[in-house]
Design a protein around this motif. Structure first.
Motif, PDB file in Angstrom:
ATOM      1  N   LEU A 395       0.848  -1.195   0.000  1.00 34.59           N
ATOM      2  CA  LEU A 395       0.000   0.000   0.000  1.00 34.59           C
ATOM      3  C   LEU A 395       0.883   1.244   0.000  1.00 34.59           C
ATOM      4  O   LEU A 395       2.076   1.171   0.332  1.00 34.59           O
ATOM      5  N   PRO A 396       0.303   2.404  -0.347  1.00 36.95           N
ATOM      6  CA  PRO A 396       1.105   3.640  -0.354  1.00 36.95           C
ATOM      7  C   PRO A 396       1.341   4.197   1.047  1.00 36.95           C
ATOM      8  O   PRO A 396       1.258   5.406   1.265  1.00 36.95           O
ATOM      9  N   PHE A 397       1.561   3.325   2.015  1.00 33.91           N
ATOM     10  CA  PHE A 397       1.826   3.749   3.387  1.00 33.91           C
ATOM     11  C   PHE A 397       3.001   2.939   3.931  1.00 33.91           C
ATOM     12  O   PHE A 397       3.276   1.826   3.456  1.00 33.91           O
ATOM     13  N   THR A 398       3.668   3.491   4.945  1.00 31.01           N
ATOM     14  CA  THR A 398       4.782   2.778   5.556  1.00 31.01           C
ATOM     15  C   THR A 398       4.866   3.161   7.031  1.00 31.01           C
ATOM     16  O   THR A 398       4.316   4.192   7.447  1.00 31.01           O
ATOM     17  N   LEU A 399       5.541   2.310   7.805  1.00 32.91           N
ATOM     18  CA  LEU A 399       5.745   2.564   9.231  1.00 32.91           C
ATOM     19  C   LEU A 399       7.162   3.092   9.439  1.00 32.91           C
ATOM     20  O   LEU A 399       8.128   2.504   8.937  1.00 32.91           O
ATOM     21  N   THR A 400       7.279   4.182  10.191  1.00 35.95           N
ATOM     22  CA  THR A 400       8.594   4.718  10.533  1.00 35.95           C
ATOM     23  C   THR A 400       8.721   4.789  12.049  1.00 35.95           C
ATOM     24  O   THR A 400       7.773   5.186  12.736  1.00 35.95           O
ATOM     25  N   PRO A 401       9.868   4.382  12.596  1.00 36.38           N
ATOM     26  CA  PRO A 401      10.046   4.413  14.060  1.00 36.38           C
ATOM     27  C   PRO A 401      10.007   5.846  14.586  1.00 36.38           C
ATOM     28  O   PRO A 401      10.401   6.791  13.909  1.00 36.38           O
ATOM     29  N   SER A 402       9.533   5.979  15.809  1.00 37.96           N
ATOM     30  CA  SER A 402       9.483   7.275  16.473  1.00 37.96           C
ATOM     31  C   SER A 402      10.610   7.378  17.488  1.00 37.96           C
ATOM     32  O   SER A 402      11.421   6.462  17.644  1.00 37.96           O
ATOM     33  N   LEU A 403      10.675   8.527  18.198  1.00 39.29           N
ATOM     34  CA  LEU A 403      11.723   8.725  19.203  1.00 39.29           C
ATOM     35  C   LEU A 403      11.580   7.744  20.355  1.00 39.29           C
ATOM     36  O   LEU A 403      12.557   7.228  20.877  1.00 39.29           O
ATOM     37  N   GLN A 404      10.335   7.483  20.746  1.00 42.63           N
ATOM     38  CA  GLN A 404      10.088   6.559  21.844  1.00 42.63           C
ATOM     39  C   GLN A 404      10.189   5.118  21.355  1.00 42.63           C
ATOM     40  O   GLN A 404       9.844   4.810  20.204  1.00 42.63           O
ATOM     41  N   ASN A 405      10.635   4.233  22.243  1.00 37.62           N
ATOM     42  CA  ASN A 405      10.691   2.825  21.894  1.00 37.62           C
ATOM     43  C   ASN A 405       9.286   2.291  21.649  1.00 37.62           C
ATOM     44  O   ASN A 405       8.336   2.648  22.347  1.00 37.62           O
ATOM     45  N   ASN A 406       9.177   1.411  20.659  1.00 41.17           N
ATOM     46  CA  ASN A 406       7.914   0.754  20.309  1.00 41.17           C
ATOM     47  C   ASN A 406       6.837   1.746  19.873  1.00 41.17           C
ATOM     48  O   ASN A 406       5.646   1.445  19.958  1.00 41.17           O
ATOM     49  N   MET A 407       7.256   2.937  19.409  1.00 42.19           N
ATOM     50  CA  MET A 407       6.316   3.903  18.846  1.00 42.19           C
ATOM     51  C   MET A 407       6.630   4.059  17.363  1.00 42.19           C
ATOM     52  O   MET A 407       7.803   4.158  16.970  1.00 42.19           O
ATOM     53  N   TYR A 408       5.584   4.071  16.552  1.00 41.09           N
ATOM     54  CA  TYR A 408       5.739   4.170  15.109  1.00 41.09           C
ATOM     55  C   TYR A 408       4.784   5.229  14.569  1.00 41.09           C
ATOM     56  O   TYR A 408       3.738   5.506  15.165  1.00 41.09           O
ATOM     57  N   SER A 409       5.169   5.780  13.444  1.00 44.29           N
ATOM     58  CA  SER A 409       4.296   6.706  12.714  1.00 44.29           C
ATOM     59  C   SER A 409       3.887   6.046  11.409  1.00 44.29           C
ATOM     60  O   SER A 409       4.741   5.548  10.658  1.00 44.29           O
ATOM     61  N   LEU A 410       2.585   6.032  11.142  1.00 44.03           N
ATOM     62  CA  LEU A 410       2.085   5.563   9.856  1.00 44.03           C
ATOM     63  C   LEU A 410       2.063   6.762   8.917  1.00 44.03           C
ATOM     64  O   LEU A 410       1.321   7.722   9.140  1.00 44.03           O
ATOM     65  N   VAL A 411       2.919   6.738   7.896  1.00 41.42           N
ATOM     66  CA  VAL A 411       3.070   7.889   7.006  1.00 41.42           C
ATOM     67  C   VAL A 411       2.765   7.472   5.571  1.00 41.42           C
ATOM     68  O   VAL A 411       2.784   6.293   5.213  1.00 41.42           O
ATOM     69  N   ILE A 412       2.483   8.484   4.754  1.00 45.88           N
ATOM     70  CA  ILE A 412       2.210   8.264   3.328  1.00 45.88           C
ATOM     71  C   ILE A 412       3.532   8.000   2.611  1.00 45.88           C
ATOM     72  O   ILE A 412       4.500   8.751   2.756  1.00 45.88           O
ATOM     73  N   LYS A 413       3.553   6.920   1.819  1.00 48.09           N
ATOM     74  CA  LYS A 413       4.774   6.537   1.104  1.00 48.09           C
ATOM     75  C   LYS A 413       4.796   7.090  -0.311  1.00 48.09           C
ATOM     76  O   LYS A 413       5.852   7.450  -0.821  1.00 48.09           O
ATOM     77  N   SER A 414       3.652   7.129  -0.970  1.00 47.69           N
ATOM     78  CA  SER A 414       3.586   7.607  -2.350  1.00 47.69           C
ATOM     79  C   SER A 414       2.294   8.391  -2.527  1.00 47.69           C
ATOM     80  O   SER A 414       1.430   8.409  -1.648  1.00 47.69           O
ATOM     81  N   LEU A 415       2.178   9.032  -3.675  1.00 48.51           N
ATOM     82  CA  LEU A 415       1.031   9.910  -3.935  1.00 48.51           C
ATOM     83  C   LEU A 415      -0.272   9.105  -3.960  1.00 48.51           C
ATOM     84  O   LEU A 415      -0.305   7.955  -4.400  1.00 48.51           O
ATOM     85  N   LEU A 416      -1.337   9.742  -3.502  1.00 47.05           N
ATOM     86  CA  LEU A 416      -2.667   9.132  -3.470  1.00 47.05           C
ATOM     87  C   LEU A 416      -3.519   9.700  -4.593  1.00 47.05           C
ATOM     88  O   LEU A 416      -3.305  10.816  -5.059  1.00 47.05           O
ATOM     89  N   ASP A 417      -4.486   8.919  -5.024  1.00 49.04           N
ATOM     90  CA  ASP A 417      -5.450   9.362  -6.038  1.00 49.04           C
ATOM     91  C   ASP A 417      -6.813   8.792  -5.675  1.00 49.04           C
ATOM     92  O   ASP A 417      -7.034   7.588  -5.788  1.00 49.04           O
ATOM     93  N   ARG A 418      -7.705   9.650  -5.198  1.00 55.99           N
ATOM     94  CA  ARG A 418      -9.016   9.188  -4.742  1.00 55.99           C
ATOM     95  C   ARG A 418      -9.801   8.554  -5.882  1.00 55.99           C
ATOM     96  O   ARG A 418     -10.585   7.619  -5.669  1.00 55.99           O
ATOM     97  N   GLU A 419      -9.586   9.060  -7.118  1.00 58.75           N
ATOM     98  CA  GLU A 419     -10.340   8.513  -8.241  1.00 58.75           C
ATOM     99  C   GLU A 419      -9.921   7.086  -8.561  1.00 58.75           C
ATOM    100  O   GLU A 419     -10.704   6.334  -9.156  1.00 58.75           O
ATOM    101  N   LEU A 420      -8.711   6.685  -8.201  1.00 62.20           N
ATOM    102  CA  LEU A 420      -8.272   5.305  -8.377  1.00 62.20           C
ATOM    103  C   LEU A 420      -8.657   4.447  -7.177  1.00 62.20           C
ATOM    104  O   LEU A 420      -9.093   3.309  -7.343  1.00 62.20           O
TER     105      LEU A 420
END
Length: 795
Positions: A395-420
């Motif tokens: 999917l166009p999303f990825t997990l990136t580690p945060s400053l705190q242990n066992n904390m992650y940020s779900l961020v957008i990896k690639s461009l989104l298109d609602r029509e698709l």
């Protein structure tokens, strides 16, 4: 008096705790704040100004959704969105929250949304001396043999104080006596165990019972205390206590071991005989309730077995005091400590928690935009508690580690298109590294909101319409439609006609478009004889911000109706009527051309196809009229008996659905040859003038038709240059001249070729059933040979 002083001091302590909030640590660089507050403060007590410490404008707190995140239970603190101050939400009992921990921390998350921002806040709960030490029992009965030697030890149950640290039990005090002294063993973790030591032999005959007062004192200011009465009964001789066979007992036990599992067996011997040498085992007085609930001790064999659920996450180590006692009249006992280490097994799957989530995700969000904050934890230890987190789908999303242990940020990896794709189900997997490995999943439903990034698209480009002339003004004549792949207001389309600023196509001012449905109406009637084709553009605009638009070219072809009657060009008399006189010699032969009736019809196709017929004639045997050319010829030679003057009434009509017609009168006079020659000179001069007039009219007609023809050709060439080759091939221009004045426009639609012809059709023209009302359908030259003559003007 002493009790009243204690109450006064307790009230003063609570009042001071209520009024005092200490801010002990504030670390801006790590994004974490730390405050301190005393327990038992009342609800509403201010803890600290988070907004001020973070440098956040308090006027934007409500707009940014300022809130506190604290698990699933009611948070002990709340934040005021008006001033950003953290307040106590309910009374906090440190002993309830942190039991006997040295440092009691409550971790919170301060979340600011729009944009998303998370700060970690730790509030330390400071202990106050609100509990006095207390013994498990108010009175302790000891039976001691008079033969007991000085130095004999009698372990007592320790006093417990719910407070921690320096406010817990700090020391014990034994009432003044000459036989016993007190020794305290510090086991750490606020555990100080008192032991009564015999320092002078007892004499049962002198004193049978000794009453001692043991006092436990905590470290408060002023201190609090608790008492226990020790009653010592002196009994007779049993002088050998049991002795354990090992100096120490240490064992490892896996968590989740089944009930009844043997942990260890202790063994002690007594050198006495009889009941004084029989040993029984029991838990020491210092064994807490949790330990006694988890383990059983066989009093006869000394076997320790599992009696309850063993959970490493609950406690990783047990220290159990085992007491071996004989059955003598004056029981002697010996204690030994058994240490049980709990071995962790991988019995806890990772826990995934979504601590913050963006409700709206615009499709134009840039890669790297944070969608949600994910917290992953595992209660196991070591490799069993180490968790790897990832997204299971592509999917166009990825997990990136945060400053705190066992904390992650779900961020957008690639461009989104609602029509698709307008929504995503993102499954986050947490998998530990234990053996066997355990995993858990958490699915987040993400809805992508629309932005106006799609222009309206017309269903055709260009549009081609055929409209019959003399349409009703104000009525809808054609319609265009467009679609927009966006949604809601971004997909609401309005239409308007692009007006020519240069004024070259003034006819667009007579067109009106319905802005909602694209229906186009004409404000006046079209006249095929004035305009045969025109072109304009319609613009479709959506309602987004900013709006997007697109335009389309509309080609309109006007179709002819039979609205013009034939016009007689010859003969025409001096007063303008269709009447003429022709003189011919009597001696002409059969087939002699008397005259030719010339006529013109402004319509084309069938509507302009003219036929001639004799309506009246004095002698049908003398004259014949060609129905297509209008030529009048003699059928036979004249005789002496034939009358000298003949009147011919010629009807000229077109071939429209409702025919229109005109009549011409020709008077034929028979003269002698000499008179004919004489009259021919006069007639020739008159005829020259008449023919000059006819020629003038013909030139005007020819010029008008040619001008319309040239304009049509220019429009078609312009359309061909701006369109594809296939579109251009639909329009062909041809001109047929068969001794007549004519005008034609050819075009293709589908598998058929159409010809707009005017104003005469030659002999041999064919009409294809089902064609346009006044348009000839030509055979496709690509499929077969054939030629369709044109319709023209006869003269």
């Amino acid at each position: 008096m002493e009790q009243r002083g204690r109450q006064t001091w307790s009230e003063q302590t609570k009042w001071l705790a209520f009024m005092m909030v200490l801010v002990t640590l504030w670390t801006r660089a790590s994004g974490q704040l730390r405050y301190s507050i005393s327990e038992e403060v009342t609800q509403g007590t201010a803890v600290g100004n988070i907004a001020k410490d973070l440098g956040v404008d308090r006027n934007t707190l409500k707009e940014r959704g300022y809130r506190i995140v604290y698990g699933t239970t009611e948070p002990p603190f709340r934040v005021n969105q008006d001033d950003g101050i953290l307040y106590v939400n309910r009374k906090i009992d440190r002993e309830e929250v942190c039991d006997r921990s040295k440092v009691c921390l409550i971790d919170l998350k301060a979340v600011l949304e729009n944009p998303l921002e998370v700060h970690y806040v730790s509030v330390e709960i400071l202990d106050v001396n609100d509990h006095a030490p207390s013994f498990p029992e108010n009175e302790k009965l000891l039976e001691i043999s008079e033969s007991a030697l000085p130095g004999t030890r009698f372990q007592l149950k320790a006093a417990r104080d719910a407070d921690s640290g320096s406010l817990s039990v700090q020391h014990y005090k034994l009432s003044q006596n000459e036989h016993f002294r007190l020794e305290v063993k510090d086991r750490g973790e606020d555990r100080k165990t008192p032991t009564l030591i015999l320092q002078k032999p007892l004499d049962r005959e002198a004193v049978k019972t000794h009453v001692l007062l043991l006092t436990a004192i905590d470290g408060g200011r002023p201190p609090r205390s608790g008492n226990m009465t020790i009653i010592v009964d002196v009994s007779d001789v049993n002088d050998n206590p049991p002795v354990f066979t090992q100096e120490s007992y240490t064992v490892q036990l896996k968590e989740n071991s089944p009930l009844g599992t043997t942990v260890i067996q202790v063994n002690a011997t007594d050198l006495d005989e009889g009941s004084n040498g029989e040993v029984v085992y029991s838990f020491g007085n210092d064994v807490d309730a949790l330990t006694s609930a988890r383990f059983d001790l066989n009093p006869m064999t000394g076997v320790i077995t599992v009696a309850g659920a063993i959970d490493f996450e609950e406690r990783g180590r047990y220290e159990i005091d085992i007491q071996a006692s004989d059955k003598g009249a004056a029981t002697l006992a010996t204690e030994k400590t058994v240490i049980i280490h709990i071995v962790d097994v991988n019995d806890n799957a990772p826990e995934i928690e979504v601590t913050s989530f963006s409700r709206a995700l615009p499709e134009d969000s840039k890669p790297g935009t944070t969608v949600a904050l994910i917290s992953v934890k595992d209660s196991d230890s070591g490799l069993n508690g180490k968790v790897m987190s990832y997204i299971s789908q592509d999917l166009p999303f990825t997990l990136t580690p945060s400053l705190q242990n066992n904390m992650y940020s779900l961020v957008i990896k690639s461009l989104l298109d609602r029509e698709l794709q307008s929504q995503y189900d993102v499954t986050i997997v947490g998998k530990d590294t234990g053996e066997p490995s355990l995993s858990s999943e958490k699915t987040i439903h993400i809805v992508v909101s629309d932005v106006n990034d799609n222009r309206p698209v017309f269903s055709q480009n260009p549009y081609t319409f055929y409209i019959t002339e003399n349409n009703n003004p104000g009525a809808s004549i054609l319609s265009v439609t467009a679609r927009d792949d966006d949604e809601d207001s971004n997909a609401v389309i309005t239409y308007h006609i692009a007006r020519d600023r240069g004024g070259e196509h003034l006819f667009t001012s007579f067109l009106s478009v319905n802005g909602e449905n694209g229906h186009i109406s004409a404000l006046k009637s079209f006249d095929f004889e004035t305009v045969k084709t025109f072109q304009f553009q319609v613009v479709a605009t959506d309602s987004g911000t900013p709006s997007l638009s697109n335009n389309v070219t509309v080609n309109v072809f006007i179709l002819d109706q039979n609205d013009n009657a034939p016009v007689i060009l010859y003969p025409v008399s001096s007063n303008g009527s269709a009447e003429g006189v022709e003189e011919i010699p009597r001696n002409v032969n059969a087939g002699h051309l008397v005259t030719k009736v010339r006529a013109y019809d402004a319509d084309i196709g069938y509507n302009g196809w003219l036929l001639f017929s004799l309506q009246e004639v004095t002698d049908h045997s003398l004259f014949a009229l060609d129905r297509y050319t209008g030529q009048i010829r003699t059928l036979r030679s004249f005789t002496e008996t034939d009358e000298a003057e003949h009147k011919l009434l010629i009807l000229v009509k077109d071939n429209g659905n409702v025919s229109l017609s005109a009549t011409a009168t020709v008077i034929v006079k028979l003269v002698e040859p000499r008179e004919a020659f004489a009259a021919s000179d006069v007639k020739s001069a008159t005829k020259v003038d008449e023919e000059d007039n006819v020629t003038f009219y013909l030139m005007i007609t020819l010029g008008s038709v040619s001008l319309l023809f040239i304009i049509s050709i220019i429009v078609l060439i312009a359309m061909q240059c701006s369109k594809s080759t296939d579109y251009t091939s639909k329009y062909l221009q041809e001109a047929n001249y068969d001794g007549t004045l004519c005008h034609s426009i050819q075009y293709r639609s589908g598998d058929k070729r159409y010809m707009l012809v005017g104003p005469r059709m030659s002999i041999g023209s064919t009409i294809v059933p089902g064609s346009h009302a006044n348009t000839l359908v030509l055979p496709d030259r690509r499929r077969g040979s054939g030629e369709v003559p044109l319709i023209g003007i006869t003269y």
